[in-house]
Scaffold this motif. Structure first.
Motif, PDB file in Angstrom:
ATOM      1  N   LEU A 178       0.835  -1.203   0.000  1.00  9.67           N
ATOM      2  CA  LEU A 178       0.000   0.000   0.000  1.00  9.67           C
ATOM      3  C   LEU A 178       0.869   1.252   0.000  1.00  9.67           C
ATOM      4  O   LEU A 178       0.544   2.248  -0.652  1.00  9.67           O
ATOM      5  N   TRP A 179       1.995   1.211   0.716  1.00  7.32           N
ATOM      6  CA  TRP A 179       2.908   2.358   0.753  1.00  7.32           C
ATOM      7  C   TRP A 179       3.450   2.657  -0.645  1.00  7.32           C
ATOM      8  O   TRP A 179       3.557   3.827  -1.045  1.00  7.32           O
ATOM      9  N   ARG A 180       3.777   1.612  -1.390  1.00  8.78           N
ATOM     10  CA  ARG A 180       4.249   1.790  -2.767  1.00  8.78           C
ATOM     11  C   ARG A 180       3.174   2.466  -3.616  1.00  8.78           C
ATOM     12  O   ARG A 180       3.451   3.421  -4.345  1.00  8.78           O
ATOM     13  N   GLN A 181       1.938   1.966  -3.510  1.00  8.65           N
ATOM     14  CA  GLN A 181       0.834   2.541  -4.279  1.00  8.65           C
ATOM     15  C   GLN A 181       0.588   3.992  -3.876  1.00  8.65           C
ATOM     16  O   GLN A 181       0.310   4.846  -4.724  1.00  8.65           O
ATOM     17  N   ALA A 182       0.704   4.271  -2.587  1.00  9.20           N
ATOM     18  CA  ALA A 182       0.496   5.633  -2.096  1.00  9.20           C
ATOM     19  C   ALA A 182       1.511   6.596  -2.693  1.00  9.20           C
ATOM     20  O   ALA A 182       1.186   7.746  -3.013  1.00  9.20           O
ATOM     21  N   GLY A 183       2.737   6.133  -2.857  1.00  9.75           N
ATOM     22  CA  GLY A 183       3.760   6.984  -3.459  1.00  9.75           C
ATOM     23  C   GLY A 183       3.462   7.308  -4.908  1.00  9.75           C
ATOM     24  O   GLY A 183       3.692   8.437  -5.371  1.00  9.75           O
ATOM     25  N   LEU A 184       2.937   6.340  -5.643  1.00  6.71           N
ATOM     26  CA  LEU A 184       2.578   6.577  -7.046  1.00  6.71           C
ATOM     27  C   LEU A 184       1.387   7.528  -7.145  1.00  6.71           C
ATOM     28  O   LEU A 184       1.374   8.460  -7.958  1.00  6.71           O
TER      29      LEU A 184
END
Length: 640
Positions: free
Chosen positions: A83-89
């Motif tokens: 989720l953190w990766r997706q949040a960065g995008l």
């Protein structure tokens, strides 16, 4: 100590271990998604704050582009690493060039606004949720690409975040005076009203949970919606379409741009469509494809979507335009470039919804119940290895249960499910069976210390509903919700858990605000839709005493008449000539009726102001109006 117990906690050793284990299952990241997100960037706003036209104490601004600035570096222990990766995008925002003449504003809202340069102005796809965010997007386009009027608007589908901001880009008077084309799929207006007016009060409250609308944005709060950053607040309107797409294969030329359409009803929305720009080899997939697994049943509530048809529509788009498309873009997420990338993306999105459908129904036909199905279905490797199939918004768990619900309904087949106790009555009995509230809480503490947060959350639901004043039960359930949130790959699951924890610790929201359609939305409704909404507000038991009752309501400005019948406490409406023998005849302008459903303006006051003329049994009419229910914006979810 009491104060600390109501504050957010750190991740426990079990949550840290769970997230570390989960991270090892993730596919490699080759940087393609980050490159696609950044491709074509032109500029963004200097001032991150988008002001709200009508600010209030708990939501004073419309949008803040800087609220996601904390999402950088390695994932913290309190956030699922995927989720953190997706949040960065999703945190990237600004104006982007897709291809010649095509531009997108992303990150100014939960959805994207696409601007296409026509011969005379901009053709806009999906003018966002609010007038405030839409105006900010248009201002950014004007600042960097020069001023052009809006020459046409396309609504991809019937959800608010794809049409609500239109008046931030174009005035209603100009739409009417210049016959500006507004294009939408068949059934758009009916479905927009059904979802965003008739069910708006219950959906609105549940949306505060799904989108974490009252949570702080930080490593222990809201991180990402999965589909976008979050939901803006502000002024929304419903401006009806002037052109409906009624069949697949229909073509239009808008401001010199040729467009081919494909209807996709009962997919991500009840009224939705894909469309292709042959001169640009660009395909718009609306919201049927995005940067995440979507919802078959959104958690705020909606009609269950047809995942089988959804998959077939993507397959049809592949057949129609797969060999011709060099770019695919959508209402959320970021574009994909190149024929192979476009095809691969569409194939995996197609397979995703087919997998959810087929595996859910295979297990249903073997006799498994929804929760049993959810425990058995995972994504196959070919889909798991594509981050855009991950459950950042929808999840495998709640989507397969939704497929079951669409075909089979709420009933799981077990006789004990036919006539269950209410949560309060069941809670009292569970607590008694478990030896009383103190023993139940002690057992729950033992389960919490063992890391069984799911069980703690479930069993303490009974305790809180049996005794909502018991702080030990409330605070322990809040702690369990919080750890489940920290482990969740899904943005909505995280927000729902954290909102539940926040209200358990601090009490349910108690703000005396009523949920009404906005006046600009009421102006877009048909008379029949307005009276259908009024019918939902009728408190049936009190209205039974006034039945039967016949009303003619004539509108002097539009020439329309509504014939209303109150029968057995139910209100029926027909738009047409007046009926003879009515109990009451009413005359007013239509805008008075709009004010009556959308503002605090009352029927007695309208009569006093001589804006409504009533003939016949005035007292009976006023008594009927008193049966109309006011819907509060906030009501309890985690407690009685």
């Amino acid at each position: 100590m009491e104060k600390e117990s109501r504050h957010p906690k750190e991740a426990t050793e079990f949550t840290v271990k769970e997230n570390e284990t989960f991270k090892k299952t993730l596919p490699p990241d080759d940087g393609t998604d980050a490159a696609n997100v950044a491709k074509g960037f032109i500029a963004t706003r200097t001032n991150p704050i988008i002001e709200k036209h009508e600010p209030n104490a708990w939501q004073p601004i419309s949008w803040d582009l800087s609220k996601s600035d904390f999402v950088e570096g390695e994932s913290p222990e309190t956030v699922n690493p995927s989720l953190w990766r997706q949040a960065g995008l999703n945190a990237q925002h600004g104006l982007y060039k897709i291809c010649e003449d095509f531009y997108q504003v992303r990150g100014f809202d939960t959805s994207n606004a696409t601007f296409i340069r026509g011969k005379t102005g901009w053709v806009v796809i999906d003018p966002l949720t609010t007038a405030e965010t839409a105006a900010a997007a248009y201002e950014l386009v004007t600042e960097h690409l020069g001023f052009r009027e809006i020459s046409a608007v396309i609504y991809t589908h019937s959800h608010l975040d794809h049409y609500g901001g239109i008046l931030g880009m174009i005035e209603r008077s100009r739409i009417e005076d210049e016959n500006i084309p507004i294009v939408a799929p068949e059934g758009f207006l009916r479905e927009a009203v059904a979802e965003n007016v008739i069910a708006a009060p219950v959906m609105g409250r549940r949306a505060t949970y799904q989108f974490g609308m009252l949570l702080p944005w930080n490593e222990k709060g809201h991180v990402d919606q999965g589909l976008g950053k979050g939901i803006p607040t502000g002024s929304s309107a419903l401006v009806p379409p002037t052109i409906e797409i009624t069949e697949t294969g229909q073509e239009l030329i808008l401001d010199g741009i040729k467009i081919e359409f494909q209807l996709t009803p009962e997919s991500e929305a009840p009224a939705e469509m894909h469309f292709f720009f042959p001169e640009y080899k660009a395909l718009c997939m609306a919201e049927n494809c995005s940067g995440t697994m979507h919802n078959v049943l959104t958690l705020r509530g909606a009609l269950v979507r047809d995942s089988l048809q959804w998959s077939r529509y993507i397959d049809e788009a592949l057949d129609r335009w797969g060999d011709s498309s060099e770019i695919v873009f959508a209402s959320h997420g970021w574009p994909h470039w190149g024929e192979n990338a476009v095809k691969g993306y569409l194939i995996r999105q197609r397979d995703l919804y087919r997998w959810l459908h087929d595996q859910a129904m295979r297990l249903a036909n073997l006799g498994y119940t929804p929760n049993e199905i959810a425990a058995q279905v995972d994504l196959p490797p070919g889909l798991w290895n594509d981050y855009m199939c991950h459950g950042y918004y929808g999840t495998v768990s709640h989507n397969v249960r939704a497929v079951y619900q669409r075909y089979i309904g709420f009933y799981d087949g077990h006789p004990s499910s036919l006539d269950p106790y209410t949560p309060v009555e069941a809670g009292k009995r569970y607590v008694d069976f478990m030896g009383g509230i103190e023993e139940l809480v002690e057992k729950a503490k033992t389960a919490f210390e063992a890391g069984d947060y799911k069980w703690v959350a479930e069993v303490l639901r009974h305790a809180v509903f049996a005794d909502p004043q018991n702080d030990d039960a409330r605070l322990l359930q809040a702690d369990a919700f919080e750890q489940l949130a920290y482990q969740a790959e899904s943005g909505p699951w995280r927000d729902i858990y954290l909102t539940g924890a926040q209200e358990l610790r601090n009490g349910s929201i108690d703000v005396p605000v009523l949920q009404r359609p906005r006046l600009e939305v009421a102006k877009g409704m048909t008379l029949g839709q307005i009276f259908d909404f009024i019918a939902v507000k009728v408190e049936g038991k009190n209205a039974v005493e006034l039945s039967p009752m016949f009303i003619n309501w004539s509108f002097i400005d539009t020439g329309e008449t509504a014939r209303l019948e109150l029968s057995n406490g139910t209100l029926h409406s027909k738009i047409g000539p007046s009926s003879e023998g009515s109990d009451v005849s009413i005359s007013s302008s239509r805008n008075v009726l709009e004010e009556l459903i959308a503002t605090e303006y009352s029927l007695p006051q309208a009569i006093k102001d001589a804006r409504v003329e009533v003939q016949g049994d005035v007292d009976k009419m006023l008594k009927f109006w008193e049966t109309l229910t006011n819907f509060p914006l906030f009501w309890s979810i985690i407690e009685p």
